[in-house]
Design a protein around this motif. Structure first.
Motif, PDB file in Angstrom:
ATOM      1  N   ARG A  54       0.828  -1.199   0.000  1.00 44.42           N
ATOM      2  CA  ARG A  54       0.000   0.000   0.000  1.00 44.42           C
ATOM      3  C   ARG A  54       0.876   1.269   0.000  1.00 44.42           C
ATOM      4  N   MET A  55       1.877   1.279   0.865  1.00 44.96           N
ATOM      5  CA  MET A  55       2.731   2.469   0.983  1.00 44.96           C
ATOM      6  C   MET A  55       3.508   2.738  -0.308  1.00 44.96           C
ATOM      7  N   THR A  56       3.925   1.664  -0.975  1.00 42.30           N
ATOM      8  CA  THR A  56       4.638   1.814  -2.251  1.00 42.30           C
ATOM      9  C   THR A  56       3.717   2.426  -3.309  1.00 42.30           C
ATOM     10  N   LEU A  57       2.477   1.935  -3.374  1.00 44.52           N
ATOM     11  CA  LEU A  57       1.515   2.482  -4.343  1.00 44.52           C
ATOM     12  C   LEU A  57       1.129   3.919  -3.987  1.00 44.52           C
ATOM     13  N   GLU A  58       1.054   4.216  -2.678  1.00 44.99           N
ATOM     14  CA  GLU A  58       0.661   5.574  -2.254  1.00 44.99           C
ATOM     15  C   GLU A  58       1.702   6.632  -2.614  1.00 44.99           C
ATOM     16  N   LYS A  59       2.928   6.206  -2.911  1.00 44.61           N
ATOM     17  CA  LYS A  59       3.926   7.168  -3.403  1.00 44.61           C
ATOM     18  C   LYS A  59       3.433   7.866  -4.674  1.00 44.61           C
ATOM     19  N   LEU A  60       2.573   7.169  -5.424  1.00 52.03           N
ATOM     20  CA  LEU A  60       2.059   7.726  -6.687  1.00 52.03           C
ATOM     21  C   LEU A  60       1.120   8.905  -6.458  1.00 52.03           C
ATOM     22  N   MET A  61       0.688   9.097  -5.209  1.00 50.46           N
ATOM     23  CA  MET A  61      -0.232  10.201  -4.899  1.00 50.46           C
ATOM     24  C   MET A  61       0.393  11.569  -5.188  1.00 50.46           C
ATOM     25  N   ASP A  62       1.708  11.625  -5.359  1.00 54.59           N
ATOM     26  CA  ASP A  62       2.315  12.923  -5.690  1.00 54.59           C
ATOM     27  C   ASP A  62       2.137  13.289  -7.164  1.00 54.59           C
ATOM     28  N   LEU A  63       1.596  12.363  -7.958  1.00 56.20           N
ATOM     29  CA  LEU A  63       1.325  12.662  -9.375  1.00 56.20           C
ATOM     30  C   LEU A  63      -0.039  13.341  -9.485  1.00 56.20           C
ATOM     31  N   PRO A  64      -0.154  14.388 -10.294  1.00 54.53           N
ATOM     32  CA  PRO A  64      -1.440  15.107 -10.389  1.00 54.53           C
ATOM     33  C   PRO A  64      -2.582  14.251 -10.939  1.00 54.53           C
ATOM     34  N   ILE A  65      -2.255  13.199 -11.695  1.00 50.39           N
ATOM     35  CA  ILE A  65      -3.300  12.369 -12.315  1.00 50.39           C
ATOM     36  C   ILE A  65      -3.861  11.340 -11.324  1.00 50.39           C
ATOM     37  N   VAL A  66      -3.191  11.134 -10.181  1.00 50.98           N
ATOM     38  CA  VAL A  66      -3.626  10.109  -9.224  1.00 50.98           C
ATOM     39  C   VAL A  66      -4.498  10.748  -8.143  1.00 50.98           C
ATOM     40  N   GLY A  67      -5.763  10.297  -8.062  1.00 52.36           N
ATOM     41  CA  GLY A  67      -6.684  10.855  -7.076  1.00 52.36           C
ATOM     42  C   GLY A  67      -6.792  10.017  -5.816  1.00 52.36           C
ATOM     43  N   ASN A  68      -6.712   8.686  -5.968  1.00 48.05           N
ATOM     44  CA  ASN A  68      -7.001   7.812  -4.845  1.00 48.05           C
ATOM     45  C   ASN A  68      -6.303   6.470  -5.043  1.00 48.05           C
ATOM     46  N   VAL A  69      -5.783   5.926  -3.955  1.00 51.13           N
ATOM     47  CA  VAL A  69      -5.246   4.561  -3.943  1.00 51.13           C
ATOM     48  C   VAL A  69      -6.041   3.798  -2.898  1.00 51.13           C
ATOM     49  N   ARG A  70      -6.656   2.676  -3.271  1.00 52.64           N
ATOM     50  CA  ARG A  70      -7.533   1.972  -2.326  1.00 52.64           C
ATOM     51  C   ARG A  70      -7.494   0.469  -2.599  1.00 52.64           C
ATOM     52  N   GLY A  71      -7.852  -0.289  -1.581  1.00 55.66           N
ATOM     53  CA  GLY A  71      -7.903  -1.741  -1.716  1.00 55.66           C
ATOM     54  C   GLY A  71      -7.524  -2.408  -0.425  1.00 55.66           C
ATOM     55  N   ASP A  72      -7.053  -3.646  -0.534  1.00 55.22           N
ATOM     56  CA  ASP A  72      -6.715  -4.431   0.649  1.00 55.22           C
ATOM     57  C   ASP A  72      -5.850  -5.599   0.192  1.00 55.22           C
ATOM     58  N   GLY A  73      -4.986  -6.094   1.081  1.00 53.04           N
ATOM     59  CA  GLY A  73      -4.169  -7.254   0.759  1.00 53.04           C
ATOM     60  C   GLY A  73      -3.307  -7.000  -0.461  1.00 53.04           C
ATOM     61  N   TYR A  74      -3.417  -7.904  -1.445  1.00 54.68           N
ATOM     62  CA  TYR A  74      -2.696  -7.754  -2.728  1.00 54.68           C
ATOM     63  C   TYR A  74      -3.709  -7.410  -3.833  1.00 54.68           C
ATOM     64  N   PHE A  75      -4.591  -6.428  -3.539  1.00 50.34           N
ATOM     65  CA  PHE A  75      -5.708  -6.126  -4.437  1.00 50.34           C
ATOM     66  C   PHE A  75      -5.984  -4.627  -4.365  1.00 50.34           C
ATOM     67  N   TYR A  76      -5.441  -3.873  -5.328  1.00 52.84           N
ATOM     68  CA  TYR A  76      -5.496  -2.412  -5.243  1.00 52.84           C
ATOM     69  C   TYR A  76      -5.958  -1.759  -6.534  1.00 52.84           C
TER      70      TYR A  76
END
Length: 453
Positions: free
Chosen positions: A352-374
């Protein structure tokens, strides 16, 4: 092998595919897999960040699963379970009953998720006919939820564009809001628990609007796939369970994706601590090495089917196929031996934390999910959550993103059933190495996609 690429569209009609898109472009042909990676006929390597289709939990190229299939096929390749049994079907049913939560002790086999959904709906209808409530047949499911493509499962599906070509479908299905907290109504946007209670209460509202004496069941995925990985708010499933108990409605957990470790537990219901009446599953049961699905049904629901001349007039030639059952048993052995559930639980936060790094991109609004499912939702304006127009989705999502991600060595899903999202669901053997690879490829491709908006 050389001319396979040009011949793929001669006779093969691909699923969910605009066939015209290959009029002037070759079809990607995947020839082999190894661990978390797949290779095309040119030898190019891709990270399989979707586990095939949320399916290949143990990774590709597992020789012991191929060996289990071969050994079973040599001994007994096929026999139906219509009034007969075979050892692999018995042993796997025992194992699934042990693993499933509560009194889910009866296993009805199919060959895939949609067939498991068909099974569960038919069980629910007949259960109420056998117990003196013959009018209970209607189904409630959620907006944008995908439950399969057979006529019944498609009727329960909440994605209008998928259904239009096939109307009229099976009557008696009704939609309620899903748990997309990112798009929650304004008055609930700051309180996830209140939003969850609101969403659950819409199920009660639908039951009352139709009349409790006519509603048989509610189909819910623990984490909803279509729309981009909506997890349940805290307390959501507990409230749904209360509502179902109050109105004598079956709670069916569609775990075609969420079972077998996808969320770090054997079943998704266990992750969120609720007790379904039926679990439908498939995909990860065999890690895709052979087709198999199941509806796992509670003792209470099975009881009226166990008496006198009662019979559930339903089945599939290949349901509980000996080879598939043998593969499933060997697959579950790998889960135990390699502690795959533990691997997901230990790594879900780093993922999750690795994917949330993408939140600094203007095109990314939300990262959500659970386990290995995002799911990663893409927006035009992160501050206002403004989404793409249809034309932008066509240009950016279909015209660029899907192809660019694949060309950059990442197989995942770019989709706009609901809002535009990218979905990632890597094999359960993955760790930080693959998470970083996913993030780096997404970062470079999404940065380029932004310039196209």
């Amino acid at each position: 092998m050389g001319n396979t690429m040009s011949n793929a569209t001669d006779h093969l009609w691909m699923h969910f595919t605009r066939m015209s898109s290959y009029d002037h472009a070759p079809v990607p042909v995947i020839e082999r897999g190894e661990g978390a990676y797949i290779f095309d006929t040119n030898g190019k390597r891709y990270l399989d960040a979707l586990s095939g289709l949320f399916t290949v939990q143990v990774g590709h190229g597992r020789k012991e699963l191929a060996a289990a299939a071969a050994a079973q096929a040599e001994k007994l390749a096929f026999f139906p379970i219509w009034s007969y049994a075979h050892p692999a079907a018995i042993e796997l049913a025992d194992r699934l009953a042990d693993l499933a939560p509560g009194d889910l002790n009866k296993v009805f086999y199919s060959t895939g998720g949609a067939e498991s959904v068909e099974t569960a709906w038919k069980v629910a209808k007949q259960f109420f006919k056998l117990t003196g409530k013959p009018n209970k047949h209607k189904v409630i499911s959620r907006a944008i939820a995908y439950h399969g493509t057979t006529q019944g499962a498609l009727s329960i599906t909440g994605i209008p564009p998928f259904k239009e070509a096939f109307e009229p479908l099976v009557p008696g299905t009704f939609r309620v809001p899903n748990t997309n907290f990112y798009r929650a109504p304004e008055h609930l946007a700051d309180d996830e628990k209140a939003f969850g209670q609101w969403a659950a209460n819409r199920i009660e509202e639908a039951i009352l609007a139709e009349g409790p004496s006519t509603v048989a069941c509610v189909f819910l995925e623990p984490v909803q796939n279509a729309g981009g990985c909506f997890p349940p708010p805290p307390g959501y499933f507990q409230r749904v369970r209360e509502i179902c108990d109050e109105y004598d409605v079956l709670l069916i957990s569609d775990e075609t994706i969420c079972a077998f470790g996808r969320l770090g537990t054997m079943f998704g219901a266990q992750k969120f601590d609720f007790q379904p009446d039926i679990i439908t599953c498939a995909k990860g049961l065999t890690s895709g090495y052979s087709p198999l699905g199941a509806a796992i049904i509670s003792d209470r629901i099975f009881e009226p089917f166990s008496k006198g001349d009662a019979m559930f007039g339903h089945g599939y030639t290949f349901g509980g196929h000996p080879v598939s059952c043998a593969v499933a048993l060997a697959n579950l052995d790998i889960f135990d031996r390699e502690d795959l559930l533990g691997n997901v639980m230990r790594n879900e936060n780093p993922f999750r934390m690795t994917l949330e790094k993408l939140m600094d991109l203007p095109i990314v609004g939300n990262v959500r999910g659970d386990g290995y499912f995002y799911g990663i939702e893409m927006v035009k304006d992160a501050a206002t959550k403004e989404s793409f127009t249809d034309a932008e989705s066509e240009r950016v999502l279909r015209g660029f993103l899907s192809k660019a991600l694949f060309e950059n060595g990442l197989y995942c899903r770019a989709d706009d059933r609901g809002d535009p999202v990218i979905q990632v669901a890597p094999p359960l053997i993955c760790d930080q190495t693959q998470f970083d690879e996913i993030e780096q490829i997404l970062r470079s491709v999404l940065t380029e996609a932004w310039t196209l908006l």
